[in-house]
Motif scaffolding. Structure first.
Motif, short mmCIF file in Angstrom:
data_model
loop_
_atom_site.label_atom_id
_atom_site.label_comp_id
_atom_site.label_asym_id
_atom_site.label_seq_id
_atom_site.Cartn_x
_atom_site.Cartn_y
_atom_site.Cartn_z
N ALA A 175 27.00 25.74 82.49
CA ALA A 175 28.42 25.56 82.22
C ALA A 175 29.10 26.89 81.91
O ALA A 175 30.23 27.16 82.38
CB ALA A 175 28.61 24.58 81.07
N LEU A 176 28.44 27.74 81.15
CA LEU A 176 29.01 29.05 80.85
C LEU A 176 29.18 29.90 82.11
O LEU A 176 30.20 30.59 82.28
CB LEU A 176 28.12 29.79 79.84
CG LEU A 176 28.22 29.33 78.38
CD1 LEU A 176 27.20 30.08 77.52
CD2 LEU A 176 29.63 29.56 77.84
N VAL A 177 28.19 29.85 83.00
CA VAL A 177 28.29 30.62 84.25
C VAL A 177 29.49 30.14 85.07
O VAL A 177 30.25 30.94 85.64
CB VAL A 177 26.98 30.51 85.04
CG1 VAL A 177 27.15 31.09 86.44
CG2 VAL A 177 25.86 31.23 84.31
N ALA A 183 37.11 31.89 84.92
CA ALA A 183 37.91 32.84 84.12
C ALA A 183 38.15 34.14 84.89
O ALA A 183 39.26 34.70 84.86
CB ALA A 183 37.22 33.12 82.79
N MET A 184 37.14 34.62 85.58
CA MET A 184 37.31 35.84 86.36
C MET A 184 38.27 35.62 87.52
O MET A 184 39.05 36.52 87.88
CB MET A 184 35.95 36.31 86.88
CG MET A 184 35.00 36.80 85.78
SD MET A 184 35.69 38.18 84.86
CE MET A 184 34.45 38.37 83.55
N THR A 185 38.27 34.43 88.13
CA THR A 185 39.21 34.14 89.21
C THR A 185 40.64 34.14 88.69
O THR A 185 41.56 34.71 89.32
CB THR A 185 38.87 32.78 89.84
OG1 THR A 185 37.52 32.80 90.32
CG2 THR A 185 39.80 32.49 91.00
N MET A 186 40.87 33.53 87.53
CA MET A 186 42.20 33.54 86.94
C MET A 186 42.62 34.97 86.57
O MET A 186 43.78 35.37 86.80
CB MET A 186 42.23 32.65 85.70
CG MET A 186 42.02 31.17 85.99
SD MET A 186 41.99 30.17 84.47
CE MET A 186 43.60 30.54 83.80
N ALA A 187 41.70 35.72 86.02
CA ALA A 187 42.02 37.11 85.68
C ALA A 187 42.35 37.93 86.92
O ALA A 187 43.25 38.78 86.91
CB ALA A 187 40.85 37.74 84.92
N GLN A 221 36.81 44.87 92.18
CA GLN A 221 35.50 45.47 91.98
C GLN A 221 35.14 45.54 90.50
O GLN A 221 33.99 45.25 90.12
CB GLN A 221 35.48 46.87 92.59
CG GLN A 221 35.60 46.88 94.11
CD GLN A 221 35.67 48.29 94.67
OE1 GLN A 221 35.78 49.27 93.92
NE2 GLN A 221 35.63 48.41 95.99
N ALA A 222 36.11 45.89 89.65
CA ALA A 222 35.83 45.96 88.21
C ALA A 222 35.49 44.58 87.65
O ALA A 222 34.54 44.43 86.86
CB ALA A 222 37.04 46.55 87.48
N LEU A 223 36.22 43.55 88.05
CA LEU A 223 35.93 42.20 87.57
C LEU A 223 34.59 41.69 88.09
O LEU A 223 33.88 40.96 87.40
CB LEU A 223 37.06 41.25 87.97
CG LEU A 223 38.38 41.43 87.21
CD1 LEU A 223 39.43 40.47 87.76
CD2 LEU A 223 38.19 41.20 85.72
N SER A 224 34.25 42.06 89.31
CA SER A 224 32.95 41.64 89.86
C SER A 224 31.81 42.24 89.06
O SER A 224 30.82 41.56 88.73
CB SER A 224 32.85 42.05 91.33
OG SER A 224 33.84 41.41 92.11
N ILE A 225 31.93 43.51 88.72
CA ILE A 225 30.89 44.16 87.90
C ILE A 225 30.81 43.51 86.52
O ILE A 225 29.72 43.22 86.01
CB ILE A 225 31.16 45.66 87.80
CG1 ILE A 225 31.05 46.32 89.18
CG2 ILE A 225 30.20 46.33 86.82
CD1 ILE A 225 31.46 47.78 89.20
#
Length: 562
Positions: A175-177, A183-187, A221-225
């Motif tokens: 669930a956390l993953v 959350a990263m998609t929204m960001a 790229q920064a969010l992916s890392i």
């Protein structure tokens, strides 16, 4: 093999004793090799007698490190024998009480009164300087924990509870993953909108510093890392928690958590320990910056109003002087700050420094030569900006004298960059240095036969120079007879011109050559270099009536002089 080594060592020692009784004359010649042989034999014997340490492991837990040979058994054999005895004792189903008893043979560890293992004095870790009794007590505590874990592993209820906790932890991790991904998609969407609004505001020197698509790519790229790192941390914690729920794998969980804590602690300790050195480095660099600014200000003031002691410093030598002083200050600052740089005493840092030095030495030798040539040119004032020079076959006006190259602009619409080492290795003809006031010298030569009076040639060349736009009348043009050859004398015209731009000299030269032809044609003197086989039937001159031939229909007749 061990017996053979012992006998060999004993034989060498016995031979050394016999040789020691030989008179002093012979002993001085053989004592050193014999002593070396005895020392080598003793070292070999000690290495042969020292066994390899071995771990005593019970239920995936390290209990004790055995290092000594006991009753002819190597540490490995002792460990396997103790493991078998402990397993046999635990199989009897007793209370599993561990005790330590002192004996003449060492510290004996027992389980329910049955022998488990003996701790010898040579089993003690010499680094920690623990006694045999303390080592045995610690081993007994670890053995007690291992026995408790083995019994827990046989408890079905506790195993089912551990499986349930592991299952819930797995669901929570998944669930956390998923939440992290959302959350990263929204960001990412929010950052894209921010990039579209703010990209045009990042303007430097009238140009947009970032494009919206470039900002979106960087943020993605920064969010992916960041997402990858967070997911790895969740997986690491999940694995440690799940392994910690089962008795057999609990040591692995402790190792994982210990590794993470130790790593973070080392990083934090390294950062904290590096702060004083970094502060010293920053202080040294700040002092170097202040010193550079003060020296530059002093050099600028001295170059504008030179004193008696600094007559060599002017506006042209001020720039290379500032560069040299700045380079010396920063090199000195780097040399002082180097010992305070974190990691400067490590072998990796030293090896990297040597590698960089070798690369700079091999690849920058030509650059160093260019820079040295440029400094010599600047301080010796070989060239000045605005002077007209000829270097090798290149001719033009100097527009810049740099550290590595000198740029000149020709009259043909070209800008040449010449390496300073080339200029230092060639003869430089300067047409502007010897003139009176601004301008440059122009010169040209003609060869006229001996049948033409030289006074007439002087007059014609002088008149052609005076009628050329840009040629000064003061100083007056001068004509020199530089050589009396076999068939003709050589005349050299020298005059001074004032430029209006970098292309002026070639235009003045072109107009001067045209005027010389017109002047000679007007006076009926042919411009030829005769090699006598006989005089021509008619003079090779162009009558004034033929100076302006009819132009083609598609061309316009122009006079370059007028």
């Amino acid at each position: 093999m061990r017996q053979i080594l012992r006998r060999l060592a004993c034989g060498l020692i016995f031979a050394a004793g016999l040789l020691a009784s030989v008179p002093a004359v012979s002993q001085s010649t053989v004592s050193e090799p014999i002593n070396k042989s005895v020392a080598d034999a003793q070292e070999t014997l000690l290495r042969a007698e020292k066994p390899e340490p071995n771990e005593l492991v019970v239920f995936n837990r390290k209990i004790l490190t055995l290092q000594a040979t006991y009753l002819g058994m190597q540490p490995e054999m002792r460990a396997r024998r103790s493991e078998a005895l402990i397993a046999e004792t635990l199989a009897l189903g007793g209370p599993g009480k561990v005790a330590v008893e002192a004996s003449p043979f060492g510290e004996v560890i027992t389980i329910d009164g049955r022998f488990a293992v003996t701790v010898q004095p040579r089993d003690v870790d010499q680094v920690n300087t623990d006694s045999a009794a303390e080592t045995a007590r610690q081993a007994a505590q670890r053995l007690t924990d291992a026995i408790a874990a083995s019994r827990e592993a046989r408890d079905i209820d506790r195993i089912l509870q551990s499986c349930l906790r592991a299952f819930l932890a797995s669901v929570l991790a998944i669930a956390l993953v998923i939440l992290i991904g959302r959350a990263m998609t929204m960001a990412q969407r929010n950052l894209n909108r921010l990039a579209d609004r703010s990209a045009d505001k990042l303007v430097i020197a009238g140009q947009s510093f970032f494009q919206p698509d470039r900002l979106r790519t960087l943020s993605h790229q920064a969010l992916s890392i960041l997402q990858t790192l967070v997911r790895l941390l969740v997986a690491y914690e999940w694995l440690g928690y799940v392994l910690g729920q089962f008795p057999y794998t609990r040591p692995w969980s402790d190792q994982l958590r210990g590794f993470l804590v130790n790593t973070l602690g080392q990083i934090t300790l390294g950062i904290v320990s590096a702060l004083p050195g970094l502060m010293v480095v920053l202080l040294i660099f700040w002092l170097a910056h202040v010193t550079t600014r003060v020296s530059n200000a002093f050099i600028d003031r001295a170059s504008l109003a030179p004193s008696t002691a600094l007559q060599w410093l002017d506006t042209e030598t001020a720039r290379p002087t500032r560069r040299m002083v700045t380079l010396f200050i920063w090199l000195f600052a780097i040399a002082i700050a180097y010992p305070f740089v974190p990691g400067s005493n490590t072998e990796a840092f030293k090896g990297l420094s040597v590698l960089v030095g070798v690369m700079v030495s091999l690849g920058g030798s030509s650059l160093v030569g260019q820079a040295a040539s440029g400094m010599v040119m600047m301080f010796t004032r070989t060239l000045h900006v605005g002077e007209y020079v000829r270097i090798n076959e290149h001719e033009g006006t100097v527009i810049a004298v740099g550290t590595f190259t000198t740029r000149i602009r020709t009259g043909l619409g070209e800008e040449l960059s010449l390496p300073n080492s080339l200029i230092m290795g060639q003869v430089t003809r300067n047409f502007s240095r010897a003139v009176t006031g601004p301008g440059f010298m122009i010169d040209t030569g003609v060869t006229i036969g001996y049948d033409t009076p030289w006074r007439l040639v002087h007059t014609m060349l002088t008149n052609a120079a005076r009628s050329t736009p840009g040629v000064l009348h003061d100083p007056a043009p001068r004509v020199y007879q530089t050589r009396l050859s076999d068939f003709y004398p050589e005349y050299h015209l020298v005059c001074q011109a004032t430029p209006t731009d970098q292309r002026q000299r070639i235009e003045v030269m072109s107009a001067l050559h045209a005027n010389i032809q017109d002047e000679f044609n007007r006076n009926g003197v042919q411009i030829m270099s005769p090699h006598y086989l006989g005089d021509p039937e008619t003079a090779k001159v162009v009558p004034e009536s033929h100076w302006y031939p009819p132009a083609p229909d598609n061309a316009k007749q122009t006079d370059p002089i007028r």
